[in-house]
Scaffold this active site. Sequence first.
Site, PDB file in Angstrom:
ATOM      1  N   HIS A 130       0.483  -1.283  -0.221  1.00  8.11           N
ATOM      2  CA  HIS A 130      -0.045  -0.050  -0.151  1.00  8.11           C
ATOM      3  C   HIS A 130       0.702   1.229   0.256  1.00  8.11           C
ATOM      4  CE1 HIS A 130      -3.821  -2.736   0.336  1.00  8.11           C
ATOM      5  NE2 HIS A 130      -3.518  -2.908   1.442  1.00  8.11           N
ATOM      6  N   ASP A 189      -2.340 -10.542  -2.171  1.00  8.54           N
ATOM      7  CA  ASP A 189      -3.107 -10.479  -0.640  1.00  8.54           C
ATOM      8  C   ASP A 189      -4.348 -10.340  -0.935  1.00  8.54           C
ATOM      9  OD1 ASP A 189      -1.786  -8.464   1.850  1.00  8.54           O
ATOM     10  OD2 ASP A 189      -3.635  -7.707   1.182  1.00  8.54           O
ATOM     11  N   ASP A 220      -4.294 -12.850   3.919  1.00  9.96           N
ATOM     12  CA  ASP A 220      -5.267 -12.442   4.203  1.00  9.96           C
ATOM     13  C   ASP A 220      -6.872 -12.432   3.902  1.00  9.96           C
ATOM     14  OD1 ASP A 220      -4.383 -10.417   2.306  1.00  9.96           O
ATOM     15  OD2 ASP A 220      -4.307  -8.772   3.644  1.00  9.96           O
TER      16      ASP A 220
HETATM   17  C1  SP5 Z   1      -1.479  -4.707   3.905  1.00  5.70           C
HETATM   18  C2  SP5 Z   1      -2.475  -5.087   4.430  1.00  5.70           C
HETATM   19  O1  SP5 Z   1      -2.680  -6.515   4.602  1.00  5.70           O
HETATM   20  N1  SP5 Z   1      -2.895  -4.022   4.642  1.00  5.70           N
HETATM   21  C3  SP5 Z   1      -4.295  -4.242   4.975  1.00  5.70           C
HETATM   22  C4  SP5 Z   1      -4.790  -2.904   4.580  1.00  5.70           C
HETATM   23  C5  SP5 Z   1      -6.615  -2.565   4.855  1.00  5.70           C
HETATM   24  N2  SP5 Z   1      -6.699  -1.850   6.586  1.00  5.70           N
HETATM   25  C6  SP5 Z   1      -8.164  -1.776   6.418  1.00  5.70           C
HETATM   26  C7  SP5 Z   1      -8.254  -2.030   8.337  1.00  5.70           C
HETATM   27  C8  SP5 Z   1     -10.090  -1.478   8.340  1.00  5.70           C
HETATM   28  C9  SP5 Z   1     -10.086  -2.010   9.602  1.00  5.70           C
HETATM   29  N3  SP5 Z   1      -9.695  -3.393  10.236  1.00  5.70           N
HETATM   30  C10 SP5 Z   1     -10.501  -2.752  11.625  1.00  5.70           C
HETATM   31  C11 SP5 Z   1      -9.789  -4.081  12.623  1.00  5.70           C
HETATM   32  C12 SP5 Z   1      -9.588  -3.454  13.863  1.00  5.70           C
HETATM   33  N4  SP5 Z   1      -8.227  -2.834  13.765  1.00  5.70           N
HETATM   34 ZN    ZN Z   2      -4.595  -7.091   2.261  1.00  7.66          ZN
END
Ligand code: SP5
Ligand code: ZN
Length: 356
Positions: free
Chosen positions: A172, A208, A298
């Site tokens: 990202h 991913d 993920d």
């Molecule tokens: C590298 C990668 O997999 N980055 C992930 C980016 C997405 N993150 C979004 C987060 C959205 C909120 N998640 C809430 C979970 C509580 N921590």
């Molecule tokens: Zn991711």
Amino acid sequence: MSQYAVPVVWSPETRRHDPRHEVWVGVATEGTETAARVDAILEALRTEGHDLVESRPQPDDALLAVHEPELLEFLRSAAARWAAGPYRDLVGQERVVPYLFPTPAMTAGMPARPAVAVHADAGRFAYDTMTLVGPGTWEAARAAADCAVLAAGLVAGGAPLAYALSRPPGHHATPAGFGGSCYLNNAAVAAATLRASGAQRVGIVDIDAHQGNGTAAIFYERADMLYGSVHVDPAAGWFPHVVGYAAETGVGAGEGATRNLPLPEGSGDEQWLAAVAELAEWVTAAGCDHLVVSLGVDAAADDPESPLQVSADGYREAGRLLGETALPAVAVQEGGYHLPTLGGLVAAYLDGHASA
Ligand code: SP5
Ligand code: ZN
């Protein structure tokens, strides 16, 4: 068991970043991109009999090939600027949390200056509120990028496959921006290293769960670096929200060198593997001579950060499909947040890739 042991490039320095809390829709949630991920993966790969290789500091060339120097300078100095006060003691926490975003909505053509306060200056580079910079963040991000450089060097030197245990993740991170738990774009750094070592065309396949908007942005105008991604559909409300649509195919010389394959929420092995197979065929047909895999795990069913439903066997099969390209390959760790299954998913991918 894999047909050969894969070099696993890692560094203890990557444990130094602690995200603590992410500020997410107004609440401080426990960060999921933790240092424990490193040990979960290391342990699983050691058990599988892969070769653990400890990384070392690498030159800046590959980083400067994919990032603006201003971003590197900000990340290098931000924690110290915050620690110099007075806000750290005032609010009692150690991390730079971006607080103001000087987008055109604010600056509106005015002659805006860089902000003196680091939490305001952060908005020049940060594009979300979840990716905090604290003590050790720079050292860990830099070590993660160095793992990618070293793994790419092993492949340039003849290894059929090397794995970079890069953490924090990278896909990202854009030319001049950080977000999505990413600071430096490790996969782009691996691709740049291969290119500098003689690769003519590098195919980057991102499996991913989220589209790697940073990698896409870095190479969007280039024909020598293909970027293809399978991910949960941003149109269903998922990160990175504003990009990752199928209509984005590159511009200028890079027209046709970007591919996005978004999938509906709830997609499992069948749909996901069909997309992985399509990307594997695409990089082969385009004449790529090297492969970089953005290996986020993920998309797995148990993962808390995505609604895709891929199994461990699915990841093994993805490895087989990409291994079948027979391209010399660097696999770079991206996301994957379910600690009990994380190591097994990475091991399954490498097993499939090294057995193809
Ligand atoms: C590298 C990668 O997999 N980055 C992930 C980016 C997405 N993150 C979004 C987060 C959205 C909120 N998640 C809430 C979970 C509580 N921590
Ligand atoms: Zn991711």
